[in-house]
Design a protein around this motif. Sequence first.
Motif, mmCIF file in Angstrom:
data_model
loop_
_atom_site.group_PDB
_atom_site.id
_atom_site.type_symbol
_atom_site.label_atom_id
_atom_site.label_comp_id
_atom_site.label_asym_id
_atom_site.label_seq_id
_atom_site.Cartn_x
_atom_site.Cartn_y
_atom_site.Cartn_z
ATOM 1 N N ASN A 5 -1.978 21.196 -8.822
ATOM 2 C CA ASN A 5 -1.097 22.194 -7.887
ATOM 3 C C ASN A 5 -0.991 23.756 -8.460
ATOM 4 O O ASN A 5 -0.148 24.374 -7.960
ATOM 5 C CB ASN A 5 0.289 21.545 -7.723
ATOM 6 N N SER A 83 8.739 29.382 -16.856
ATOM 7 C CA SER A 83 9.136 28.044 -17.100
ATOM 8 C C SER A 83 8.853 27.812 -18.606
ATOM 9 O O SER A 83 7.703 28.038 -19.160
ATOM 10 C CB SER A 83 8.476 27.278 -15.925
ATOM 11 N N LYS A 86 6.108 21.801 -20.714
ATOM 12 C CA LYS A 86 6.577 20.435 -20.927
ATOM 13 C C LYS A 86 5.463 19.665 -21.540
ATOM 14 O O LYS A 86 5.953 18.987 -22.491
ATOM 15 C CB LYS A 86 6.786 19.930 -19.323
ATOM 16 N N GLU A 96 1.302 21.638 -18.339
ATOM 17 C CA GLU A 96 2.520 21.277 -17.251
ATOM 18 C C GLU A 96 3.729 22.118 -17.862
ATOM 19 O O GLU A 96 4.155 21.858 -18.923
ATOM 20 C CB GLU A 96 2.446 19.872 -17.072
ATOM 21 N N THR A 97 4.542 22.834 -16.910
ATOM 22 C CA THR A 97 5.759 23.369 -17.061
ATOM 23 C C THR A 97 6.685 22.414 -16.650
ATOM 24 O O THR A 97 6.737 21.334 -15.860
ATOM 25 C CB THR A 97 5.852 24.584 -16.420
ATOM 26 N N THR A 98 8.156 22.653 -17.126
ATOM 27 C CA THR A 98 9.093 21.792 -16.912
ATOM 28 C C THR A 98 9.578 21.518 -15.545
ATOM 29 O O THR A 98 10.238 20.764 -14.984
ATOM 30 C CB THR A 98 10.482 22.231 -17.769
ATOM 31 N N ASP A 99 9.042 22.737 -14.693
ATOM 32 C CA ASP A 99 9.499 22.610 -13.352
ATOM 33 C C ASP A 99 8.155 22.096 -12.239
ATOM 34 O O ASP A 99 8.176 22.186 -11.151
ATOM 35 C CB ASP A 99 9.607 24.116 -12.890
ATOM 36 N N GLY A 100 7.259 21.416 -13.193
ATOM 37 C CA GLY A 100 6.362 20.562 -12.591
ATOM 38 C C GLY A 100 5.006 21.105 -12.142
ATOM 39 O O GLY A 100 4.144 20.549 -11.688
ATOM 40 N N GLN A 101 4.998 22.394 -12.352
ATOM 41 C CA GLN A 101 3.548 23.152 -12.171
ATOM 42 C C GLN A 101 2.526 22.884 -13.265
ATOM 43 O O GLN A 101 2.956 22.528 -14.310
ATOM 44 C CB GLN A 101 3.653 24.433 -12.002
#
Length: 498
Positions: A5, A83, A86, A96-101
């Motif tokens: 995504n 962000s 993660k 992956e970033t903490t906002d789910g991207q």
Amino acid sequence: MAAKNGKTFQFVIVGGGIAGVTCIEQLSSQIPSADVALITAGPHIKAVANYKQVSRALEEFDVEEQPSSVLEEKFPNLTVIHSPVKSLDTESHSLETTDGQVFGYEKLCICSGGRPKLLTQDNPYVLGIRDTDSAQEFQRHLSTAKRIVVVGNGGIALELVYEVEGCEVIWAVRDKAIGNTFFDAGAAQFLIPSLEANKPEVAGPCKRPRYTTEDKAPGTLHTFTADRHSRVHDAGPPESGSALGPDWHEGIVLRGAEQVSCRVSVEYQCEVEKIFTSEEFLNSPLKSDCVGSWPVYVLLTNGKTFGCDLVVSATGVVPNTEPFLHGNTFAVADDGGLQVDDHMRTSESDVYAAGDVCTACWEHSPLWQQMRLWTQARQMGWYAGRCMAAHVLTETIELDFCFELFSHITKFFNYKVVLLGKFNGQGLGSEHELLIRCTKGQEYIKVVLSGGRMVGAVLIGETDLEETFENLILNQMDLTPYGEDLLNPNVDIEDYFD
């Protein structure tokens, strides 16, 4: 974890501090069409301003905090993603970033800096200073403080005790002298009067005799150690935010609640044994040791207890390798940094690192050592950008000259400080000797000699000797014939070596 995504970028840089921003600038100048992403937790980045090449090795610059939009306007090829990271999957080349991207990369450079070695977690009266938010929080706390305890002996601690006014400061250092990271006890003794409320008058030059460091017995160190009871005028980030610039205290009013200029007491050779809340302290056998009521109490390993309004944890940083290690096989150095080779590559394919997060694991020049400083964050970021571009363009690249000679310019207690080479005799054992010249209140000059050749120097004050000494260190000229005259104040050493 494929980049389903999110987009895949040619280059992804993690961290908006000096190393990351410099890396982006270098990449974008080498390959203007490159598709670059910066992933950073905070809305601001750190940029180099007023850059000045003082000499071949020495450089001076300011660090400015700017909105990340400034960087995007400068480089149309850049996308900034706000962000925290993660997780990292080096196998699938994605983050992956903490906002789910999820974002893919062809080449990644980790510039996530360091995080604080805090004395204790989740105590509202214990504060670390590293980024702008924590510095402003410190300012708010300080405005109502009558006494603070500063723990640490690095650059931020040195600046803090000098800049704070209107507040009593207890400064706990684990060493025998202040500023142990940057200079020896002699330089510390030179600087101590700067902290006193009444500045001393400038005395005439005093030329110290040559002495060796073969014998660390009483005599060498104690000659310079400040009195334990002298009345003398690092800290770390939260999980997000890049580190402060070297002039972090400018523009921030560091004033406490008292109508005094400064009262600083130094407690040497001690660390924090325990921190008590007010309630814990009242229920402890130590309660008779302190007069008055304070929000927080500090017990030092020297047995002394101090009540205070705030404890400043300035005990340095550790490489911020979270969250990159989990699930990957990075080689990690003893100091916790990601190991990098002489092209700033980590052990994972297509992953580079620069700045405080990494540890230089190539064979160093005899005159260079890694220190987690602004200078090296900029140099490593710049060189990492060069290397990443060179590898894409299949160009060969040599180790940059900045790794040939350690050099750093800073300011402590309002004195210009220049450090060159093995300025504290690092790694030389007993096989070196020192020449020292000290003019009280004006300058402190120390030269480190090994086999008659200059290998390091400390210059405090406006000495104008940095370029001359840099050349002498790089040339490795035998200075034995000059003997004591090398630092004779009546001899113009610059004329000697023009």
